[in-house]
Design a protein around this motif. Structure first.
Motif, PDB file in Angstrom:
ATOM      1  N   GLY A  69      21.650  83.214   7.875  1.00 36.65           N
ATOM      2  CA  GLY A  69      21.075  82.971   6.561  1.00 36.65           C
ATOM      3  C   GLY A  69      20.036  83.984   6.142  1.00 36.65           C
ATOM      4  O   GLY A  69      19.111  83.662   5.388  1.00 36.65           O
ATOM      5  N   MET A  70      20.173  85.223   6.597  1.00 36.45           N
ATOM      6  CA  MET A  70      19.215  86.269   6.260  1.00 36.45           C
ATOM      7  C   MET A  70      19.838  87.248   5.264  1.00 36.45           C
ATOM      8  O   MET A  70      20.921  87.783   5.506  1.00 36.45           O
ATOM      9  CB  MET A  70      18.790  87.032   7.513  1.00 36.45           C
ATOM     10  CG  MET A  70      17.535  87.865   7.328  1.00 36.45           C
ATOM     11  SD  MET A  70      16.039  86.843   7.159  1.00 36.45           S
ATOM     12  CE  MET A  70      15.902  86.205   8.835  1.00 36.45           C
ATOM     13  N   LEU A  71      19.173  87.460   4.135  1.00 39.09           N
ATOM     14  CA  LEU A  71      19.625  88.404   3.118  1.00 39.09           C
ATOM     15  C   LEU A  71      18.848  89.704   3.255  1.00 39.09           C
ATOM     16  O   LEU A  71      17.620  89.696   3.286  1.00 39.09           O
ATOM     17  CB  LEU A  71      19.425  87.812   1.723  1.00 39.09           C
ATOM     18  CG  LEU A  71      19.631  88.739   0.523  1.00 39.09           C
ATOM     19  CD1 LEU A  71      21.073  89.216   0.447  1.00 39.09           C
ATOM     20  CD2 LEU A  71      19.219  88.044  -0.771  1.00 39.09           C
ATOM     21  N   ARG A  72      19.570  90.831   3.338  1.00 37.27           N
ATOM     22  CA  ARG A  72      18.930  92.137   3.449  1.00 37.27           C
ATOM     23  C   ARG A  72      19.561  93.115   2.471  1.00 37.27           C
ATOM     24  O   ARG A  72      20.744  92.991   2.126  1.00 37.27           O
ATOM     25  CB  ARG A  72      19.062  92.692   4.876  1.00 37.27           C
ATOM     26  CG  ARG A  72      18.368  91.869   5.942  1.00 37.27           C
ATOM     27  CD  ARG A  72      18.545  92.514   7.309  1.00 37.27           C
ATOM     28  NE  ARG A  72      18.013  91.685   8.373  1.00 37.27           N
ATOM     29  CZ  ARG A  72      16.741  91.654   8.754  1.00 37.27           C
ATOM     30  NH1 ARG A  72      15.865  92.438   8.146  1.00 37.27           N
ATOM     31  NH2 ARG A  72      16.345  90.862   9.723  1.00 37.27           N
ATOM     32  N   PHE A  73      18.763  94.105   2.058  1.00 34.16           N
ATOM     33  CA  PHE A  73      19.249  95.191   1.220  1.00 34.16           C
ATOM     34  C   PHE A  73      19.188  96.486   2.025  1.00 34.16           C
ATOM     35  O   PHE A  73      18.221  96.741   2.744  1.00 34.16           O
ATOM     36  CB  PHE A  73      18.399  95.325  -0.047  1.00 34.16           C
ATOM     37  CG  PHE A  73      18.432  94.105  -0.930  1.00 34.16           C
ATOM     38  CD1 PHE A  73      19.530  93.831  -1.732  1.00 34.16           C
ATOM     39  CD2 PHE A  73      17.356  93.221  -0.945  1.00 34.16           C
ATOM     40  CE1 PHE A  73      19.561  92.714  -2.538  1.00 34.16           C
ATOM     41  CE2 PHE A  73      17.376  92.097  -1.751  1.00 34.16           C
ATOM     42  CZ  PHE A  73      18.483  91.844  -2.548  1.00 34.16           C
ATOM     43  N   TRP A  74      20.244  97.333   1.849  1.00 34.82           N
ATOM     44  CA  TRP A  74      20.357  98.566   2.632  1.00 34.82           C
ATOM     45  C   TRP A  74      20.623  99.747   1.702  1.00 34.82           C
ATOM     46  O   TRP A  74      21.385  99.628   0.750  1.00 34.82           O
ATOM     47  CB  TRP A  74      21.510  98.466   3.629  1.00 34.82           C
ATOM     48  CG  TRP A  74      21.475  97.259   4.522  1.00 34.82           C
ATOM     49  CD1 TRP A  74      21.990  96.026   4.236  1.00 34.82           C
ATOM     50  CD2 TRP A  74      20.897  97.173   5.819  1.00 34.82           C
ATOM     51  NE1 TRP A  74      21.771  95.169   5.293  1.00 34.82           N
ATOM     52  CE2 TRP A  74      21.105  95.846   6.284  1.00 34.82           C
ATOM     53  CE3 TRP A  74      20.233  98.076   6.654  1.00 34.82           C
ATOM     54  CZ2 TRP A  74      20.678  95.410   7.528  1.00 34.82           C
ATOM     55  CZ3 TRP A  74      19.810  97.642   7.904  1.00 34.82           C
ATOM     56  CH2 TRP A  74      20.027  96.323   8.327  1.00 34.82           C
ATOM     57  N   LYS A  85      12.537  93.872   3.548  1.00 36.88           N
ATOM     58  CA  LYS A  85      13.588  94.045   4.544  1.00 36.88           C
ATOM     59  C   LYS A  85      14.377  92.771   4.812  1.00 36.88           C
ATOM     60  O   LYS A  85      15.433  92.820   5.431  1.00 36.88           O
ATOM     61  CB  LYS A  85      12.983  94.584   5.833  1.00 36.88           C
ATOM     62  CG  LYS A  85      12.450  96.004   5.674  1.00 36.88           C
ATOM     63  CD  LYS A  85      11.979  96.580   6.992  1.00 36.88           C
ATOM     64  CE  LYS A  85      11.530  98.032   6.802  1.00 36.88           C
ATOM     65  NZ  LYS A  85      11.075  98.642   8.070  1.00 36.88           N
ATOM     66  N   ALA A  86      13.902  91.632   4.371  1.00 41.51           N
ATOM     67  CA  ALA A  86      14.662  90.388   4.559  1.00 41.51           C
ATOM     68  C   ALA A  86      14.176  89.340   3.577  1.00 41.51           C
ATOM     69  O   ALA A  86      12.993  89.283   3.241  1.00 41.51           O
ATOM     70  CB  ALA A  86      14.500  89.865   5.988  1.00 41.51           C
ATOM     71  N   ILE A  87      15.113  88.537   3.082  1.00 44.45           N
ATOM     72  CA  ILE A  87      14.794  87.395   2.229  1.00 44.45           C
ATOM     73  C   ILE A  87      15.421  86.168   2.855  1.00 44.45           C
ATOM     74  O   ILE A  87      16.623  86.134   3.113  1.00 44.45           O
ATOM     75  CB  ILE A  87      15.341  87.590   0.802  1.00 44.45           C
ATOM     76  CG1 ILE A  87      14.665  88.784   0.123  1.00 44.45           C
ATOM     77  CG2 ILE A  87      15.138  86.331  -0.035  1.00 44.45           C
ATOM     78  CD1 ILE A  87      15.217  89.096  -1.257  1.00 44.45           C
ATOM     79  N   HIS A  88      14.595  85.188   3.131  1.00 45.83           N
ATOM     80  CA  HIS A  88      15.089  83.947   3.714  1.00 45.83           C
ATOM     81  C   HIS A  88      14.406  82.778   3.005  1.00 45.83           C
ATOM     82  O   HIS A  88      13.260  82.457   3.293  1.00 45.83           O
ATOM     83  CB  HIS A  88      14.811  83.886   5.215  1.00 45.83           C
ATOM     84  CG  HIS A  88      15.567  82.803   5.909  1.00 45.83           C
ATOM     85  ND1 HIS A  88      15.588  82.655   7.277  1.00 45.83           N
ATOM     86  CD2 HIS A  88      16.346  81.799   5.429  1.00 45.83           C
ATOM     87  CE1 HIS A  88      16.328  81.617   7.604  1.00 45.83           C
ATOM     88  NE2 HIS A  88      16.791  81.088   6.497  1.00 45.83           N
TER      89      HIS A  88
END
Length: 267
Positions: A69-74, A85-88
């Motif tokens: 359940g971790m959202l990240r952008f790269w 670096k992470a949206i939870h």
């Protein structure tokens, strides 16, 4: 050389020049589609296997959602994690992600059946929540003009939401509640195609996603009959065609009789 385990998911960049894939080896790989070679070394997904990948409309970066359940952008060039670096979210675990066509908004489908909206410039959730499903979301996507969001859930239901009017439009669903595995909208926004866990594919006119229209009605751009709108016949070569003669869907010979059965509602 590629992944060291089976590939979980992948996504093309908007211009088709790259593919990003994720694997059970907990790595992301960016590939050059013209050469089939890796553009850079595999990206460490930080001990989390991404289950969904989506590119931003301009192709400069992509998002991943992990099984935890971790959202990240790269960054699509350097492969570095983009701030934040992470949206939870505190109460919902992200399961899927999509970007609006203009790149200003992103949508996150969660295990609680909600859609969380986010602001791309700030790369954070806005706090706006669309309450759509009673089961976990497997996929979310925007209409080509960005005015609607479609979402597919584990209970086989596909919901539609009008973002301009902030109004739930309606739904379609699988008769046997098979989980929605994928969704795709035609370029003109007139049709939606859904893939289900029971290996069926269903096609609807997007107009049927309205509370005023009867639900669970398959829509075909061909001659149809009866209350179930099943096709009258299939051409000898097995292709369904649009009214303008374009190829729509191929049916193997052994299934053609069943498709034209009035009791059939899917392929």
């Amino acid at each position: 050389k590629g992944h060291n385990n089976w590939v979980q998911c992948g996504a093309y960049s908007p211009d088709g020049s790259k593919i990003v894939t994720s694997s059970r080896d907990e790595e992301l790989i960016i590939w050059d589609t013209s050469t089939g070679m890796q553009i850079r070394e595999p990206i460490d997904a930080l001990q989390r296997t991404p289950c969904t990948i989506a590119f931003a409309p301009d192709g400069s970066f992509f998002a991943s959602v992990t099984y935890m359940g971790m959202l990240r952008f790269w960054d699509a060039i350097t492969g570095e994690a983009v701030e934040p670096k992470a949206i939870h979210p505190p109460y919902d675990n992200p399961c899927s992600v999509a970007f609006s066509p203009d790149g200003t908004t992103f949508a996150v489908g969660t295990d609680r059946g909600n859609i969380l909206l986010g602001d791309m410039e700030a790369r954070c959730l806005t706090g706006e929540i669309l309450l759509c499903h009673i089961s976990a979301l497997r996929v979310v996507c925007f209409s080509p003009d960005g005015s609607r969001i479609y979402s597919g859930a584990c209970d086989g239901r596909i919901e539609s939401w009008d973002l301009r009017k902030n109004k739930r439009l309606g739904y379609q669903e699988h008769s046997d509640s098979a989980a929605v595995m994928s969704l795709s909208i035609s370029n003109d926004g007139s049709r939606i195609v859904a893939g289900f866990k029971d290996h069926s594919i269903r096609i609807w006119d997007t107009d049927v996603f309205s509370l005023e229209v009867a639900t669970t009605v398959p829509a075909w751009d061909i001659d149809v009959r009866g209350p179930g709108r099943t096709p009258v016949s299939i051409s000898e070569d097995g292709w369904f065609r649009t009214r303008k003669g374009g190829l729509l869907l191929y049916v193997p010979f052994e299934y053609r009789k069943r498709v034209c059965d009035a009791s059939s509602i899917c392929i």
